[in-house]
Write a protein that holds these residues in place. Structure first.
Motif, PDB file in Angstrom:
ATOM      1  N   TYR A 126       0.837  -1.209   0.000  1.00 28.84           N
ATOM      2  CA  TYR A 126       0.000   0.000   0.000  1.00 28.84           C
ATOM      3  C   TYR A 126       0.870   1.256   0.000  1.00 28.84           C
ATOM      4  O   TYR A 126       0.661   2.172  -0.798  1.00 28.84           O
ATOM      5  CB  TYR A 126      -0.923   0.004   1.220  1.00 28.84           C
ATOM      6  CG  TYR A 126      -1.580   1.346   1.497  1.00 28.84           C
ATOM      7  CD1 TYR A 126      -2.743   1.719   0.839  1.00 28.84           C
ATOM      8  CD2 TYR A 126      -1.008   2.243   2.418  1.00 28.84           C
ATOM      9  CE1 TYR A 126      -3.335   2.952   1.091  1.00 28.84           C
ATOM     10  CE2 TYR A 126      -1.598   3.467   2.675  1.00 28.84           C
ATOM     11  CZ  TYR A 126      -2.759   3.817   2.015  1.00 28.84           C
ATOM     12  OH  TYR A 126      -3.346   5.043   2.252  1.00 28.84           O
ATOM     13  N   TRP A 127       1.853   1.295   0.902  1.00 30.19           N
ATOM     14  CA  TRP A 127       2.661   2.501   1.016  1.00 30.19           C
ATOM     15  C   TRP A 127       3.553   2.711  -0.205  1.00 30.19           C
ATOM     16  O   TRP A 127       3.859   3.847  -0.581  1.00 30.19           O
ATOM     17  CB  TRP A 127       3.484   2.478   2.292  1.00 30.19           C
ATOM     18  CG  TRP A 127       2.680   2.776   3.517  1.00 30.19           C
ATOM     19  CD1 TRP A 127       2.439   1.942   4.579  1.00 30.19           C
ATOM     20  CD2 TRP A 127       1.984   3.987   3.817  1.00 30.19           C
ATOM     21  NE1 TRP A 127       1.650   2.556   5.508  1.00 30.19           N
ATOM     22  CE2 TRP A 127       1.352   3.817   5.075  1.00 30.19           C
ATOM     23  CE3 TRP A 127       1.837   5.208   3.138  1.00 30.19           C
ATOM     24  CZ2 TRP A 127       0.583   4.826   5.661  1.00 30.19           C
ATOM     25  CZ3 TRP A 127       1.071   6.207   3.735  1.00 30.19           C
ATOM     26  CH2 TRP A 127       0.455   6.011   4.967  1.00 30.19           C
TER      27      TRP A 127
ATOM     28  N   VAL B 109       2.693   1.889  -3.336  1.00 34.05           N
ATOM     29  CA  VAL B 109       1.788   2.447  -4.353  1.00 34.05           C
ATOM     30  C   VAL B 109       1.397   3.875  -3.987  1.00 34.05           C
ATOM     31  O   VAL B 109       1.357   4.767  -4.850  1.00 34.05           O
ATOM     32  CB  VAL B 109       0.544   1.554  -4.506  1.00 34.05           C
ATOM     33  CG1 VAL B 109      -0.471   2.201  -5.451  1.00 34.05           C
ATOM     34  CG2 VAL B 109       0.938   0.172  -5.028  1.00 34.05           C
ATOM     35  N   ARG B 110       1.116   4.109  -2.714  1.00 35.26           N
ATOM     36  CA  ARG B 110       0.712   5.453  -2.272  1.00 35.26           C
ATOM     37  C   ARG B 110       1.815   6.474  -2.539  1.00 35.26           C
ATOM     38  O   ARG B 110       1.546   7.651  -2.815  1.00 35.26           O
ATOM     39  CB  ARG B 110       0.394   5.409  -0.775  1.00 35.26           C
ATOM     40  CG  ARG B 110      -0.133   6.725  -0.203  1.00 35.26           C
ATOM     41  CD  ARG B 110      -1.603   6.921  -0.501  1.00 35.26           C
ATOM     42  NE  ARG B 110      -2.005   8.293  -0.255  1.00 35.26           N
ATOM     43  CZ  ARG B 110      -2.286   8.807   0.950  1.00 35.26           C
ATOM     44  NH1 ARG B 110      -2.208   8.039   2.020  1.00 35.26           N
ATOM     45  NH2 ARG B 110      -2.660  10.068   1.060  1.00 35.26           N
ATOM     46  N   SER B 111       3.066   6.040  -2.473  1.00 32.15           N
ATOM     47  CA  SER B 111       4.185   6.953  -2.710  1.00 32.15           C
ATOM     48  C   SER B 111       4.431   7.204  -4.203  1.00 32.15           C
ATOM     49  O   SER B 111       5.309   7.985  -4.554  1.00 32.15           O
ATOM     50  CB  SER B 111       5.461   6.387  -2.079  1.00 32.15           C
ATOM     51  OG  SER B 111       5.922   5.251  -2.797  1.00 32.15           O
ATOM     52  N   GLY B 112       3.667   6.516  -5.055  1.00 27.85           N
ATOM     53  CA  GLY B 112       3.818   6.700  -6.499  1.00 27.85           C
ATOM     54  C   GLY B 112       4.802   5.758  -7.149  1.00 27.85           C
ATOM     55  O   GLY B 112       5.201   5.976  -8.299  1.00 27.85           O
ATOM     56  N   ASN B 113       5.180   4.699  -6.431  1.00 22.63           N
ATOM     57  CA  ASN B 113       6.151   3.747  -6.962  1.00 22.63           C
ATOM     58  C   ASN B 113       5.492   2.418  -7.339  1.00 22.63           C
ATOM     59  O   ASN B 113       4.346   2.147  -6.978  1.00 22.63           O
ATOM     60  CB  ASN B 113       7.250   3.517  -5.928  1.00 22.63           C
ATOM     61  CG  ASN B 113       8.167   4.716  -5.806  1.00 22.63           C
ATOM     62  OD1 ASN B 113       9.106   4.890  -6.570  1.00 22.63           O
ATOM     63  ND2 ASN B 113       7.891   5.581  -4.830  1.00 22.63           N
ATOM     64  N   ASP B 114       6.244   1.608  -8.061  1.00 24.35           N
ATOM     65  CA  ASP B 114       5.747   0.342  -8.581  1.00 24.35           C
ATOM     66  C   ASP B 114       6.451  -0.807  -7.858  1.00 24.35           C
ATOM     67  O   ASP B 114       7.666  -0.966  -7.994  1.00 24.35           O
ATOM     68  CB  ASP B 114       6.028   0.263 -10.086  1.00 24.35           C
ATOM     69  CG  ASP B 114       5.486  -1.002 -10.735  1.00 24.35           C
ATOM     70  OD1 ASP B 114       5.067  -1.929 -10.007  1.00 24.35           O
ATOM     71  OD2 ASP B 114       5.486  -1.079 -11.978  1.00 24.35           O
TER      72      ASP B 114
ATOM     73  N   LYS C 131      -2.218  -4.655   1.814  1.00 24.34           N
ATOM     74  CA  LYS C 131      -3.143  -3.656   2.344  1.00 24.34           C
ATOM     75  C   LYS C 131      -3.710  -2.883   1.156  1.00 24.34           C
ATOM     76  O   LYS C 131      -2.953  -2.341   0.362  1.00 24.34           O
ATOM     77  CB  LYS C 131      -2.366  -2.726   3.276  1.00 24.34           C
ATOM     78  CG  LYS C 131      -3.185  -1.664   3.984  1.00 24.34           C
ATOM     79  CD  LYS C 131      -2.290  -0.627   4.649  1.00 24.34           C
ATOM     80  CE  LYS C 131      -1.122  -1.209   5.411  1.00 24.34           C
ATOM     81  NZ  LYS C 131      -0.260  -0.149   5.992  1.00 24.34           N
ATOM     82  N   ASP C 132      -5.036  -2.857   1.024  1.00 22.83           N
ATOM     83  CA  ASP C 132      -5.638  -2.254  -0.170  1.00 22.83           C
ATOM     84  C   ASP C 132      -5.952  -0.778   0.052  1.00 22.83           C
ATOM     85  O   ASP C 132      -6.057  -0.301   1.187  1.00 22.83           O
ATOM     86  CB  ASP C 132      -6.905  -3.012  -0.580  1.00 22.83           C
ATOM     87  CG  ASP C 132      -7.085  -3.054  -2.093  1.00 22.83           C
ATOM     88  OD1 ASP C 132      -6.488  -2.209  -2.796  1.00 22.83           O
ATOM     89  OD2 ASP C 132      -7.825  -3.935  -2.579  1.00 22.83           O
TER      90      ASP C 132
END
Length: 290
Positions: A201-202, A204-209, A227-228
């Motif tokens: 989750y974190w 993806v939330r940070s803009g990374n893959d 975590k979705d």
């Protein structure tokens, strides 16, 4: 009758199928679904026994601890007492989040030693560091100091038969003079001793893959937090499969990650019933991801 020739042919065909479908290899070997118990922090702090019974009833077989301190131990239970409750519910505490007091900042090992002893009693595989306090992660030198401490703690863990892991949030992906804190931690730690628990989750939330991280750092992410992300408000969590993160694609790349264990975690947005939430997440994972 199975001849040597037919056995070789059939074995080769099976191996080819697994190579063609990396997710199949994962499905064949990874059947355990874990839960980070912080998900149920309001419940477990009041009633450890009943909470763990419900976790097991939902289908989870592994858990990740949190909240240990020298004074309070685990919600008032010693590691020995907690292990008995886990055993009674056929749950394995394969990892635990331990804050280690001030060790990362000043090298005081008192809390680290206590955490190692607790993790040994629980027969955990990993001792995981969940957080760096904000004043101690402001620049490259700060992260290099943290990396050095991680190497030191990892050696102590290794002597005790444990592995050390580091769990991320999103702040590690902020850049400092062109480098992210996470890049520094990956580069400055001993890859044979320090492992990483990737909070998907974190990332993806940070803009990374996450998959690009797997490709660049193969075999270092031994654990995941699954975590979705809520589709309407990204700051909120939701049940696995109900949000915006494409877990099916990520799980297909588990082999590159090196992942051995994963844990469902939900920090908020339960819709009123946290036990119902973990059941929904478990059902989606068991039917669609493993």
């Amino acid at each position: 009758m199975i001849t040597r020739r037919s056995f070789i042919i059939n074995t080769s065909m099976a191996a080819t199928a697994v190579l063609a479908l990396p997710s199949l290899a994962f499905t064949m070997n990874k059947k355990e679904v874990g839960l980070q118990l912080y998900t149920l922090r309001n419940e477990i702090s009041k009633d450890v026994k009943t909470t763990l019974e419900k976790v097991a009833a939902a289908g989870f077989t592994t858990v990740e601890m949190y909240g240990f301190s020298i004074k309070e131990q685990f919600w008032g239970l010693s590691a020995i007492e907690l292990k008995k409750v886990l055993d009674a519910n056929n749950l394995k505490a394969v990892s635990g989040h331990y804050n280690l007091g001030s060790f990362l900042y000043d090298g005081n090992t008192a809390e680290l030693i206590a955490a190692i002893e607790a993790a040994k009693v629980l027969k955990s595989e990993f001792l995981t560091i969940p957080w760096i306090d904000e004043p101690f992660r402001k620049n490259i030198e700060d992260y290099k100091k943290i990396a050095s401490r991680l190497n030191e703690a990892a050696k102590m863990c290794q002597k005790a038969g444990l592995k050390l892991a580091y769990h991320n949030h999103d702040f590690e992906f902020q850049k400092h003079d062109g480098m992210t804190g996470y890049e520094i931690l990956l580069q400055e730690t001993d890859k044979d001793l320090v492992f990483f628990e990737l909070d998907l989750y974190w990332v993806v939330r940070s803009g990374n893959d996450p998959i690009k991280l797997f490709e660049a750092n193969q075999d270092r992410f031994k654990m995941w937090h699954v975590k979705d992300m809520d589709k309407i408000n990204p700051a909120l969590n939701t049940e696995i499969g109900s949000g915006s993160i494409d877990f099916k694609t990520i799980f297909k790349e588990a082999k590159h990650s090196g992942m051995k264990h994963f844990f469902v975690e939900q920090e908020n947005n339960y819709g009123g019933n946290s036990f119902k939430s973990i059941q929904t997440s478990f059902d989606f994972i068991s039917k669609n991801l493993i």
